[in-house]
Design a protein around this motif. Structure first.
Motif, short mmCIF file in Angstrom:
data_model
loop_
_atom_site.label_atom_id
_atom_site.label_comp_id
_atom_site.label_asym_id
_atom_site.label_seq_id
_atom_site.Cartn_x
_atom_site.Cartn_y
_atom_site.Cartn_z
N ILE A 142 86.64 -12.43 55.38
CA ILE A 142 87.25 -12.40 56.72
C ILE A 142 86.16 -12.17 57.79
CG2 ILE A 142 88.79 -11.07 58.24
CD1 ILE A 142 90.63 -10.73 55.78
N ALA A 143 85.24 -11.29 57.48
CA ALA A 143 84.16 -11.02 58.43
C ALA A 143 83.35 -12.29 58.69
CB ALA A 143 83.26 -9.91 57.89
N THR A 144 83.12 -13.06 57.62
CA THR A 144 82.39 -14.33 57.78
C THR A 144 83.21 -15.31 58.62
OG1 THR A 144 81.56 -13.94 55.57
CG2 THR A 144 81.15 -16.11 56.48
N ASN A 145 84.52 -15.37 58.34
CA ASN A 145 85.41 -16.25 59.12
C ASN A 145 85.37 -15.88 60.60
OD1 ASN A 145 88.04 -16.43 56.57
ND2 ASN A 145 86.23 -17.68 56.85
N LEU A 146 85.43 -14.59 60.86
CA LEU A 146 85.45 -14.14 62.25
C LEU A 146 84.12 -14.42 62.94
CD1 LEU A 146 87.45 -10.78 62.01
CD2 LEU A 146 88.27 -13.03 62.66
N GLN A 147 83.06 -14.34 62.17
CA GLN A 147 81.74 -14.63 62.71
C GLN A 147 81.68 -16.05 63.27
OE1 GLN A 147 79.02 -12.17 62.23
NE2 GLN A 147 78.31 -13.39 63.95
N GLU A 148 82.42 -16.95 62.60
CA GLU A 148 82.43 -18.36 63.03
C GLU A 148 82.98 -18.52 64.44
OE1 GLU A 148 83.77 -21.56 60.22
OE2 GLU A 148 84.13 -19.84 58.92
N ILE A 149 83.89 -17.64 64.84
CA ILE A 149 84.43 -17.77 66.21
C ILE A 149 83.80 -16.75 67.16
CG2 ILE A 149 86.63 -18.72 65.41
CD1 ILE A 149 87.87 -15.94 66.13
N GLY A 150 82.78 -16.07 66.64
CA GLY A 150 82.03 -15.18 67.52
C GLY A 150 82.55 -13.76 67.59
N ILE A 151 83.32 -13.35 66.58
CA ILE A 151 83.74 -11.93 66.52
C ILE A 151 82.92 -11.24 65.43
CG2 ILE A 151 85.64 -10.32 66.04
CD1 ILE A 151 87.59 -12.37 67.08
N ASN A 152 82.25 -10.18 65.79
CA ASN A 152 81.48 -9.42 64.78
C ASN A 152 82.39 -8.37 64.15
OD1 ASN A 152 79.01 -10.75 65.51
ND2 ASN A 152 79.03 -9.49 67.36
N SER A 153 82.14 -8.08 62.89
CA SER A 153 82.98 -7.08 62.21
C SER A 153 82.11 -6.06 61.50
CB SER A 153 83.86 -7.74 61.14
OG SER A 153 84.44 -8.90 61.64
N GLU A 154 82.57 -4.84 61.53
CA GLU A 154 81.95 -3.79 60.70
C GLU A 154 82.98 -3.40 59.66
OE1 GLU A 154 80.39 -0.55 62.96
OE2 GLU A 154 79.10 -1.90 64.12
N ILE A 155 82.60 -3.52 58.40
CA ILE A 155 83.57 -3.24 57.33
C ILE A 155 83.51 -1.77 56.94
CG2 ILE A 155 84.22 -3.80 54.94
CD1 ILE A 155 83.05 -6.60 55.46
N ILE A 156 84.67 -1.15 56.90
CA ILE A 156 84.77 0.26 56.49
C ILE A 156 85.60 0.28 55.21
CG2 ILE A 156 85.56 2.56 57.18
CD1 ILE A 156 85.81 1.30 60.06
N CYS A 157 85.08 0.96 54.21
CA CYS A 157 85.83 1.01 52.95
C CYS A 157 85.87 2.45 52.44
CB CYS A 157 85.17 0.08 51.93
SG CYS A 157 86.27 -0.39 50.62
N PRO A 158 86.76 3.26 53.00
CA PRO A 158 86.79 4.68 52.60
C PRO A 158 87.42 4.85 51.22
CG PRO A 158 88.56 4.22 54.15
CD PRO A 158 87.80 2.94 53.97
N ASP A 159 87.24 6.04 50.62
CA ASP A 159 87.92 6.27 49.34
C ASP A 159 89.42 6.41 49.59
OD1 ASP A 159 88.63 8.91 49.98
OD2 ASP A 159 86.86 9.77 49.06
N SER A 160 90.18 6.43 48.51
CA SER A 160 91.64 6.35 48.66
C SER A 160 92.20 7.53 49.45
CB SER A 160 92.31 6.26 47.29
OG SER A 160 91.95 7.36 46.52
N ALA A 161 91.58 8.70 49.27
CA ALA A 161 92.09 9.87 49.99
C ALA A 161 91.85 9.73 51.49
CB ALA A 161 91.41 11.13 49.47
N TYR B 182 87.80 -13.20 75.91
CA TYR B 182 86.54 -12.82 75.26
C TYR B 182 85.67 -14.04 75.05
CZ TYR B 182 88.91 -8.45 74.16
OH TYR B 182 89.57 -7.27 74.25
N SER B 183 84.40 -13.85 75.24
CA SER B 183 83.47 -14.93 74.93
C SER B 183 82.88 -14.67 73.55
CB SER B 183 82.36 -14.99 75.98
OG SER B 183 81.73 -13.74 76.05
N GLU B 184 82.28 -15.72 73.00
CA GLU B 184 81.73 -15.58 71.65
C GLU B 184 80.63 -14.53 71.60
OE1 GLU B 184 80.74 -19.15 69.49
OE2 GLU B 184 82.34 -20.24 70.54
N GLY B 185 80.68 -13.66 70.60
CA GLY B 185 79.66 -12.64 70.43
C GLY B 185 79.91 -11.37 71.21
N GLU B 186 80.95 -11.38 72.03
CA GLU B 186 81.21 -10.22 72.90
C GLU B 186 81.91 -9.08 72.15
OE1 GLU B 186 83.57 -11.27 76.31
OE2 GLU B 186 83.79 -9.18 76.91
N LEU B 187 82.67 -9.47 71.14
CA LEU B 187 83.58 -8.51 70.52
C LEU B 187 83.11 -8.07 69.13
CD1 LEU B 187 86.38 -7.24 71.14
CD2 LEU B 187 87.41 -9.17 69.95
#
Lengths: 322, 539
Positions: free
Chosen positions: B393-412, B370-375
């Motif tokens: 973690i999302a910020t950390n991953l951004q540093e190596i070029g991995i983008n993250s979408e955070i999902i935070c569903p309810d407990s159920a 993978y290249s930076e920004g591809e994933l």
């Protein structure tokens, strides 16, 4: 009037039935597995499947719907909570009085404070008192009530040590929850009362009363206010109905075990029986609150009473013609 | 009248403005409130009493309802189980005199002969078998699936078969079923949901669902010599009142005002304000749960590539994650384990556990193709509380070029999505509760044999791992070495990455000499050590 009330009560049957089917369907399709929640994340899929089977959660939609409707409307049994095994009727009976006190207190406070505020603003339109009152009302509508609740706790409990911060063991424990819960109601009532009063005090009969030399206070409180109260009472009925189901934030902040908090926990846990039962009971209570509001309107305004009577007469006439 | 109107208007304005502006002042630990901390308890007959603020609630106290960790803690105060696991992971007796493994996974338990419930009903083997079978029938805990066929074979002897030989499972079975008499249970018209009759040292005096529970030392408790019971069944205080306060700020205020004498699971940041107050003691203890990041390792999925998993591990700054999630009060972990467990291996602390290294992370990312920004990955978190960790973690991953979408569903929803076959997440932050024997937590995390599809919940299907897990969790082969080897393999393959373990803050009245936390991390007020002057009242 009696016929009108009876008709309205009969009309509640399809409403409640519709609400029941709707909430059942919503809960059926909402994602989230009750069995998984009950057993926790460490349970294996086989264990979860076994529990789903034993709870009847694997049955098809129509089987579950018919079972639910039969149990609720034929056996008159709201069932037991899946999570706690406690009959929902018992739990609602224990919690309802607390929610009712909160809703009644909040509605009463909203009327007692909001209406005089609105009247004062209308009578002194475009004067500093009008601006101040309406600014306060605007602030009240804009301010989240959980934030106000916390601020009231900080002031009256932590700093002044006048009132308990949580719990309803003593009557004083109700003061902060009711005050914070009524904030939006006060603001809404103040704005509504002002608007209604402005309409009324510019009407011909008020001008006539003034020109006949009646004292100002009498004109305002005896002649103008009753005519301005109709939208106020209509809103109060709706607010009261909403508060019966919608006080969960206040209940949570002040640790009041009421219906709102019970319902929200049940939704989070996908405790189907509790959610369905609560919604059915609340829909009945809301319908009754609206009916009571209509009856109250008829008492306040003879024209509305006449309308009810006229509707009855028209029906009678239609029957005769037929 | 005009004056009255003015006064009313002024009063209204003042009240609302004061309420609005009240929060603008500085923080106040409230010395007057603290002064009344111990004395705030309402007393009768000179009995000692502790009021505990609990950050949770329950609608029922029936013996076999679905229980959270908080409810288990509450139940432990007044229900009795056959035994209790002590802080060294050893089973201590409460109700039995002896138990033996007669064949394979068959166990025979001999009971003490003088046990009675608090209504005076004798507890015999029939009652124990009834309780075990009732719990299994209701199926509200996965522990109840670990045994079958509980049967009374004599007045004081009963037998059962285990369904698993997993390490720690027997201890859980012996210490998790609440014992009541069959007669009392069947006489109760609500399955003991509100008014249970236990055979423990405390009886329930008052229970308001969702609000409070008051228990009091039983007058006619069957056991005269309390040393015959496990540590967590002691009754060192006469009355325990639990106040259910689910709102975090309210818990702190209740402490400040002296409404409660002790509070558990206080926000560590809020707890610091009590440190300088001599009326209170503040203790931070390692919790028995730890947060990890799991990868969807199914074949064909992006994280089936070991290089990509390692890239993420190297990219994560554990210290930053821990700080973000716990405001610095937690502890970074170096294996998928917490020091809370008795079998925690100190060697893990010296491991090179993917230290934060952006360059190395980029190398592994490139090796994965993978290249930076591809994933872009979907990063799921279990609770709102772990969202700050996800953001770091999302910020950390951004540093190596991995983008993250955070999902935070309810407990159920989370419990539905946690299985990677739901296709919702690529990486998931999740906490695991460690038992006293930490190896037992491997069962739920990495034992593929307990699932129909032959994969772990994070999609791992690795025969080497499976054999290591089985060796580590089986009662016969479990040892410090097998547990270590399994952790080592998990580290090398980066199937999951340990992040941090939070600390729990306990704030309590200075009159309590020592608080007691049991092997499952639960606060037990009855087993705390109280000073002789603690809250004794004359009236």
């Amino acid at each position: 009037m009696k016929k009108y009330i009876l008709n309205r009560l009969l009309m509640m049957i399809p409403v409640v039935l519709g609400v029941s089917i709707l909430i059942f369907t919503l809960m059926y399709f909402v994602p989230g597995d009750l069995a998984r929640i009950m057993l926790g994340t460490s349970a294996t899929q086989e264990e979860v499947n076994a529990l789903r089977e034993s709870l009847g959660l694997n049955d098809p939609y129509f089987v579950r719907l018919v079972r639910f409707l039969k149990q609720t409307f034929i056996d008159f049994d709201l069932g037991k909570s899946y999570m706690t095994n406690v009959p929902v009727t018992e739990e609602l009976a224990a919690r309802f009085p607390r929610t009712l006190i909160l809703a009644l207190g909040s509605t009463a406070l909203a009327l007692l404070v909001g209406v005089p505020m609105g009247v004062m603003a209308a009578v002194h339109q475009n004067e500093p008192r009008d601006y101040i009152t309406m600014s306060i009302a605007l602030l009240g509508i804009s301010m989240p009530n959980f934030w106000l609740a916390l601020m009231l706790i900080v002031l009256f409990s932590v700093k002044l040590k006048l009132l308990p911060a949580a719990g309803i063991d003593t009557p004083a424990g109700w003061i902060l929850p009711i005050v914070s819960n009524s904030l939006i109601g006060i603001s809404t009532q103040a704005r509504q009362a002002r608007s209604s009063m402005l309409d009324v005090i510019h009407s011909d009969f008020v001008t006539t009363a003034k020109s006949k030399g009646l004292p100002r206070q009498k004109v305002i409180w005896k002649h103008a206010l009753p005519n301005a109260l109709i939208p106020v009472v209509t809103i109060a009925g709706g607010v009261f109905g909403n508060l019966l189901a919608g006080s969960m934030i206040t209940e949570s902040v002040f640790s009041i075990p009421g219906i709102g908090y019970y319902l929200i926990s049940a939704v989070n846990n996908r405790d189907y029986t509790v959610v369905q039962s609560c919604v059915i009971v609340l829909s009945i209570l809301f319908s009754l609150a609206i009916l009571l509001t209509d009856i109250l309107l008829a008492v306040i305004d003879p024209r509305i009473k006449e309308q009810f009577a006229a509707n009855g007469n028209i029906r009678k006439m239609k029957k005769r013609v037929a | 009248m005009k004056r009255l109107k003015k006064l009313s208007a002024s009063f209204l304005c003042m009240t609302i403005m004061l309420g609005t502006l009240a929060g603008c002042g500085g923080s106040d630990t409230g010395t007057a409130g603290n002064a009344s901390a111990g004395a705030a308890s309402v007393q009768s007959e000179g009995k000692t009493k502790i009021t505990v603020g609990v950050n949770g609630t329950t609608e029922s106290i029936g013996p076999y309802i679905t229980t959270s960790n908080i409810i288990k803690m509450i139940f432990n105060m007044f229900y009795m189980q056959l035994g209790s696991v002590d802080r060294e992971g050893v089973l201590q007796s409460n109700l039995y005199t002896d138990f033996e493994n007669t064949e394979d996974m068959h166990y025979v338990v001999t009971l003490k002969e003088n046990i009675k419930d608090n209504d005076g009903n004798p507890i015999t083997a029939e009652d124990i078998a009834f309780c075990y079978n009732k719990a299994k029938e209701l199926g509200t805990s996965s522990i109840y699936t670990y045994y079958e066929n509980a049967e009374a074979t004599g007045e004081y002897t009963f037998e059962f078969d285990m369904t698993t030989d997993a390490v720690g499972a027997l201890n859980q079975v012996m210490s998790s079923v609440n014992i009541v008499s069959q007669a009392a249970y069947e006489a109760s018209d609500d399955e003991m949901n509100v008014d249970p009759v236990s055979c423990g040292p405390y009886v329930v005096r008052e229970f308001t669902p969702g609000s409070k529970l008051v228990i009091e030392k039983a007058d006619n408790f069957w056991c005269e010599d309390m040393s015959e019971l496990s540590e967590n069944k002691q009754a060192n205080v006469d009355v325990i009142e639990l106040q259910f306060i689910t709102e975090e700020t309210q818990l702190t205020i209740a402490l400040q005002q002296g409404t409660v004498d002790a509070a558990i699971d206080v926000n560590p940041v809020n707890a610091t304000q009590f440190e300088s107050d001599s009326s209170y003691k503040v203790e931070y203890k390692a919790s028995n749960f730890f947060y990890n990041i799991y990868f969807d390792c199914r074949e064909g999925h992006i994280f089936s590539d070991e290089n990509l998993r390692k890239a993420v591990c190297y990219a994560i700054d554990q210290e930053e994650v821990m700080y973000g999630a716990t405001q610095g009060t937690g502890q970074v972990i170096h294996a998928l384990a917490t020091p809370y467990s008795s079998d925690y291996d100190e060697r893990w602390d010296t491991w090179e556990y993917y230290p934060h290294d952006v360059e190395k992370a980029k190398e592994y990312l490139a090796a994965a193709g993978y290249s930076e920004g591809e994933l872009t990955i979907n990063l799921m978190c279990q609770f709102e509380q772990s969202k700050p960790a996800a953001e770091v973690i999302a910020t950390n991953l951004q540093e190596i070029g991995i983008n993250s979408e955070i999902i935070c569903p309810d407990s159920a929803l989370y419990s539905t999505y946690m299985d990677c076959t739901s296709d919702v997440w690529d990486a998931s932050i999740m906490f695991y509760v460690a038992q006293q024997i930490g190896a037992s937590s491997l069962n739920g995390q990495f034992n593929a044999a307990v699932r129909e599809n032959g994969m772990t919940f994070s999609g791992i299907s690795d025969p080497t791992l499976q054999s290591l897990v089985e060796a580590a969790i089986s009662e016969d082969t479990y040892s410090r070495d097998t547990y270590y080897e399994c952790q080592e393999y998990l580290r090398d393959k980066a199937y999951a990455y340990g992040l941090y373990t939070p600390q729990l803050a306990y704030v309590y009245d200075a009159g309590i000499e020592e608080i007691y936390i049991d092997s499952n991390g639960r606060f037990i007020p009855g087993a705390c050590t109280y000073s002789s002057s603690y809250a004794v009242f004359d009236n």
